[in-house]
Design a protein around this motif. Structure first.
Motif: not given
Length: 220
Positions: A6-19
């Motif tokens: 629910e944290d706005p900063a968390f929701q505003d972040t795009t998490f790019v899983v990379i390998d």
């Protein structure tokens, strides 16, 4: 949803899983031969995929594909006959990072990905500036007591099927993303991580390009 998601900063972040898959020439940094990325962001209704990519990368002559690479991933030298060079492959990935978004990379044992990206930073300057989340310390924090925290162990713990093409970049990104989202769900349930800052404190890794340059101790 819990406090973290629910944290706005968390929701505003795009998490790019990379390998990355890579060759490891003696006396030189690891050289990428394949990269996959999967972009996710969290909304009030759940996780949304916002993009994905995968490509082979032609290795340099000093770091050819070896029998060890083939045994691990099934990739042979023949797979790379028409593969793009690092500048083309990583440049295309780099252009997908929009400067208006906040990004964090997600990786299993993120130091490996961080080192490859840093050594290739001339081809992917935006990517090289993105900090990382490492699923290993995150899992240690949220799922204590496992024998180890290798990806295969985490897949077994979370009852995630092992993909047939394990150790190919796209397959590993898929299952790492699943591990990451399940860890975030665990964090929401136990309430130990209340916001993005807490997540970064537990599992964050600063990109090498963002670290302050070491100042000289003496003027010579």
């Amino acid at each position: 949803m819990g406090a973290l998601t629910e944290d706005p900063a968390f929701q505003d972040t795009t998490f790019v899983v990379i390998d990355f898959e890579a060759t490891t020439p003696a006396g030189r940094p690891a050289q990428p031969i394949e990269v996959a990325a999967l972009a996710l962001h969290r909304t009030s209704t759940g996780w949304i995929e916002s993009g994905r990519s995968t490509t082979l990368i032609r290795p340099p002559d000093f770091a050819p594909v070896t029998w060890a690479n083939t045994a691990r991933s099934g990739l042979t030298a023949g797979h790379f006959a028409n593969a793009p060079a690092p500048a083309e492959a990583l440049g295309a990935l780099d252009r997908r990072f929009n400067g208006r978004r906040r990004y964090l990379l997600v990786a299993q044992h993120a130091a490996t990905e961080a080192n490859i990206i840093h050594h290739q930073r001339r081809h992917c300057p935006r990517l090289a500036r993105v900090d990382l989340i490492d699923t290993i310390p995150l899992a240690k924090h949220l799922v204590p007591g496992l024998d180890d925290y290798r990806l295969d162990t985490l897949l077994t713990h979370f009852a995630i099927p092992h993909p047939a093409d394990r150790h190919r970049a796209a397959a590993d990104v898929e299952v790492t993303a699943r591990v990451f989202t399940l860890l975030i769900e665990a964090a929401d349930r136990d309430g130990t991580l209340s916001d993005l800052a807490d997540l970064v404190k537990v599992a964050g890794r600063t990109a090498k390009a963002n670290r302050p340059a070491q100042q000289q101790l003496f003027d010579l």
